[in-house]
Design an enzyme around this catalytic site. Structure first.
Site, PDB file in Angstrom:
ATOM      1  N   ARG A   1      75.349  43.195  62.364  1.00  0.00           N
ATOM      2  CA  ARG A   1      74.506  44.054  61.532  1.00  0.00           C
ATOM      3  C   ARG A   1      74.693  43.652  60.073  1.00  0.00           C
ATOM      4  NH1 ARG A   1      76.803  49.802  63.502  1.00  0.00           N
ATOM      5  NH2 ARG A   1      78.657  48.681  62.779  1.00  0.00           N
TER       6      ARG A   1
ATOM      7  N   GLU B   1      79.755  60.185  64.633  1.00  0.00           N
ATOM      8  CA  GLU B   1      79.167  59.427  65.732  1.00  0.00           C
ATOM      9  C   GLU B   1      78.208  60.277  66.566  1.00  0.00           C
ATOM     10  OE1 GLU B   1      79.342  56.312  66.255  1.00  0.00           O
ATOM     11  OE2 GLU B   1      80.977  55.752  64.914  1.00  0.00           O
TER      12      GLU B   1
ATOM     13  N   ARG C   1      73.673  48.321  58.661  1.00  0.00           N
ATOM     14  CA  ARG C   1      74.753  49.317  58.598  1.00  0.00           C
ATOM     15  C   ARG C   1      74.952  49.643  57.131  1.00  0.00           C
ATOM     16  NH1 ARG C   1      78.746  52.323  58.091  1.00  0.00           N
ATOM     17  NH2 ARG C   1      80.368  52.593  59.670  1.00  0.00           N
TER      18      ARG C   1
END
Length: 199
Positions: A115, A74, A66
């Site tokens: 992540r 999104e 990330r």
């Protein structure tokens, strides 16, 4: 006796210099004035999920990364979680910057989804994170009073992209992704006419 002190002082000075040199060699890297990174991941980009998330193929398997300090529009995840305008455009922008490249991600920590939260080195001395904001395909992540903002130069970069109406700023009414996730995905109050996929 008169020579012993200067020799001892010189030995201490050289030892101190050696320690300082070794410390500099092993100090965490710094990028764009952001906080020090704590570890690195070396691998090839094998997937770009959206405008701020990639997958690296490393010697130890795949790692989801990330991008630190930014939040991109999104992309859609089915009917329940529709995508934001410019979600796909942001993904394509990141893909153009990193797809298939082998790079070293400079990482800070893991997030709640396991992540790695990292900066990605880019062209011209700027991170890929910075380039996404500069191109108008991501926000500086100022959610929760800037808790996630490692690169403090990014709000000014975002303001300039807004002023120049780059990327998603070409249209009025842009909603920050952290607000979109709460209003649309959590509360079911999606903006009227929000497309499941975007330009």
């Amino acid at each position: 006796m008169g020579l012993a002190r200067p020799v001892a002082a010189l030995a201490c000075a050289l030892a101190g210099a050696g320690v300082a040199y070794l410390s500099a060699l092993h100090a965490p890297a710094r990028v764009n004035g952001a906080g020090s990174v704590t570890y690195e991941i070396y691998g090839r980009v094998v997937n770009v999920a959206d405008g701020d998330t990639i997958t690296l193929q490393t010697d130890d398997g795949q790692r989801r990364v990330r991008l630190a300090s930014i939040d991109a529009p999104e992309v859609g995840h089915g009917q329940v979680r529709p995508g934001q305008p410019f979600g796909q455009a942001a993904r394509k922008s990141l893909e153009a910057l990193v797809a298939g490249k082998t790079l070293t991600a400079l990482c800070y920590e893991k997030d709640q989804y396991a992540r790695d939260v990292c900066d990605l080195p880019g062209e011209g001395g700027h991170t890929v994170n910075w380039q996404q904001v500069e191109a108008g395909y991501a926000w500086a992540n100022t959610a929760r009073h800037g808790e996630y903002l490692r690169d403090t130069s990014l709000p000014a970069v975002e303001r300039k992209a807004r002023e120049q109406r780059k990327g998603l700023w070409a249209q009025a009414g842009a909603i920050a992704p952290w607000e979109w996730r709460y209003q649309c995905w959590n509360q079911g109050k999606c903006a009227a006419g929000a497309p499941a996929s975007s330009p």
